[in-house]
Structure formats: structure tokens, C-alpha cells
Design a protein around this motif. Structure first.
Motif, PDB file in Angstrom:
ATOM      1  N   ARG A 184      34.783  16.185 -14.848  1.00  0.00           N
ATOM      2  CA  ARG A 184      33.933  15.040 -15.178  1.00  0.00           C
ATOM      3  C   ARG A 184      32.847  14.957 -14.118  1.00  0.00           C
ATOM      4  N   TYR A 185      31.644  14.547 -14.530  1.00  0.00           N
ATOM      5  CA  TYR A 185      30.543  14.386 -13.578  1.00  0.00           C
ATOM      6  C   TYR A 185      29.781  13.105 -13.861  1.00  0.00           C
ATOM      7  N   SER A 186      29.172  12.578 -12.807  1.00  0.00           N
ATOM      8  CA  SER A 186      28.351  11.384 -12.919  1.00  0.00           C
ATOM      9  C   SER A 186      27.300  11.450 -11.820  1.00  0.00           C
ATOM     10  N   GLY A 187      26.043  11.211 -12.187  1.00  0.00           N
ATOM     11  CA  GLY A 187      24.997  11.368 -11.188  1.00  0.00           C
ATOM     12  C   GLY A 187      23.811  10.451 -11.361  1.00  0.00           C
ATOM     13  N   THR A 188      23.043  10.386 -10.278  1.00  0.00           N
ATOM     14  CA  THR A 188      21.785   9.651 -10.226  1.00  0.00           C
ATOM     15  C   THR A 188      20.702  10.654  -9.863  1.00  0.00           C
ATOM     16  N   PHE A 189      19.570  10.561 -10.545  1.00  0.00           N
ATOM     17  CA  PHE A 189      18.491  11.532 -10.380  1.00  0.00           C
ATOM     18  C   PHE A 189      17.167  10.804 -10.218  1.00  0.00           C
ATOM     19  N   GLY A 194      29.113  12.887 -17.867  1.00  0.00           N
ATOM     20  CA  GLY A 194      29.629  13.741 -18.924  1.00  0.00           C
ATOM     21  C   GLY A 194      30.778  14.585 -18.420  1.00  0.00           C
ATOM     22  N   ALA A 195      31.033  15.666 -19.115  1.00  0.00           N
ATOM     23  CA  ALA A 195      32.154  16.532 -18.756  1.00  0.00           C
ATOM     24  C   ALA A 195      31.840  17.969 -19.133  1.00  0.00           C
ATOM     25  N   ILE A 196      32.565  18.859 -18.498  1.00  0.00           N
ATOM     26  CA  ILE A 196      32.565  20.265 -18.900  1.00  0.00           C
ATOM     27  C   ILE A 196      33.874  20.491 -19.644  1.00  0.00           C
ATOM     28  N   PHE A 197      33.760  21.096 -20.810  1.00  0.00           N
ATOM     29  CA  PHE A 197      34.913  21.313 -21.674  1.00  0.00           C
ATOM     30  C   PHE A 197      35.228  22.791 -21.830  1.00  0.00           C
ATOM     31  N   ASP A 198      36.505  23.074 -21.956  1.00  0.00           N
ATOM     32  CA  ASP A 198      37.022  24.367 -22.395  1.00  0.00           C
ATOM     33  C   ASP A 198      37.672  24.059 -23.737  1.00  0.00           C
ATOM     34  N   GLY A 199      36.927  24.314 -24.824  1.00  0.00           N
ATOM     35  CA  GLY A 199      37.385  23.875 -26.143  1.00  0.00           C
ATOM     36  C   GLY A 199      37.353  22.360 -26.206  1.00  0.00           C
ATOM     37  N   ASP A 200      38.491  21.742 -26.524  1.00  0.00           N
ATOM     38  CA  ASP A 200      38.582  20.281 -26.588  1.00  0.00           C
ATOM     39  C   ASP A 200      39.085  19.666 -25.293  1.00  0.00           C
TER      40      ASP A 200
END
Length: 166
Positions: free
Chosen positions: A134-139, A123-129
Motif C-alpha cells: 500500500r502507498y500514500s503520498g503528497t506531491f 493506492g496499492a500494488i497488486f499481484d492478481g487480486d
């Protein structure tokens, strides 16, 4: 934080977000930060304060990575519908733009998948639009709660793991 500060902050927090309780260990460094769950979609958000900044006056990368880690792991827990934490195995980041003082930052997961023992989230962290990270992980998805619940942390456990927390 004064009552006036709380009222002005709450006016900037989008509808549906609930304050994450304190007592969450290292995650408390993001406080105040918020969570919203709609169906199976989990979002976390924070209003950037001075304490979140690095010496360059932008949000510290560690604060953004912490927010992303919490959001991704929580997204997997909600998808699995099990009261269990999901420890991080691997998490990667791409910094795309700086986070700014006074701005509302919000996580949005665009892919969440859970297998028998592993979960995946990006997913991503957004400031408005505008995506700023961006992040991607395994848990890891254990078959147990992974959290020792005591009288001192019942509120936090229920917040993290839902009403089915042990």
C-alpha cells in the motif's frame, strides 16, 4: 532480450499497457515496465525478473517503492491535465506480501486528488487480486513543466507529460 522473449513477455502483459521508453533515469532499473491510462486512471505494471529480486528471492522493496512513486506522481499529472511533473514531497508504504519472480505486478490508485499546489494519491500494488504493497503520498504541483526538454529526451518528455510537453 530476444524476439522470442519479447513475444512471450508481451503475451503476459495485460491489454492496454504500453512499454515505458528507456532513458527515464533511475526508473530504467524497473525496465521493462508498462503504463496504461484509461480515462483518468493510471496504472503501471511490471513482469518480475531476476534483476528485481533481493537476496531472499523476492522483489526488492526499492523496486516496489519506485513503481509506486512513479504511479502516484503520474496519476496526479493525468488528473491535473497539465504537462508538468509532480515531485514527491512524502511517500509512505506498507509492505503486505512479497512480490514473486515471473508474476505480473500492477499499481491501482484508489484516491487521487489535486489542489492548487499539492496532489495526494494512495493506492496499492497488486499481484492478481492480492495487494502486496500500500502507498500514500503528497506531491508538489508546480505551475511549470519542471522538465528541460532537449532533442535527446523529446520522446521521454512526451511520454511523461503528454503531447503538450514543451
Amino acid at each position: 532480450m530476444t524476439m522470442d522473449d519479447q513475444e512471450s513477455t508481451s503475451a503476459l502483459v495485460p491489454e492496454g499497457f504500453v512499454l515505458v521508453p528507456d532513458g527515464m533515469g533511475f526508473a530504467d532499473s524497473l525496465r521493462p515496465f508498462y503504463r496504461r491510462i484509461v480515462d483518468k486512471e493510471v496504472s503501471f505494471g511490471m513482469l518480475v525478473e531476476e534483476k528485481h529480486l533481493n537476496p531472499m528471492g523476492i522483489v526488492h522493496g526499492g523496486a516496489l517503492m519506485t513503481l509506486a512513486d512513479i504511479a502516484a506522481a503520474n496519476s496526479i499529472r493525468v488528473l491535473r491535465e497539465k504537462p508538468a511533473a509532480s515531485p514527491t514531497i512524502n511517500l509512505s508504504f506498507d509492505f503486505m506480501a512479497p512480490g514473486r519472480l515471473g508474476h505480473w505486478l500492477e499499481t491501482r490508485s484508489d484516491h487521487v486528488q489535486a489542489k492548487r499546489r499539492f496532489g495526494f494519491c494512495s493506492g496499492a500494488i497488486f499481484d492478481g487480486d492480492k495487494a502486496i504493497l500500500r502507498y500514500s503520498g503528497t506531491f508538489y504541483c508546480p505551475d511549470h513543466g519542471g522538465l528541460v526538454v532537449t532533442n535527446d529526451n523529446t520522446e521521454q518528455a512526451k511520454f511523461l507529460l503528454g503531447d503538450d510537453a514543451p
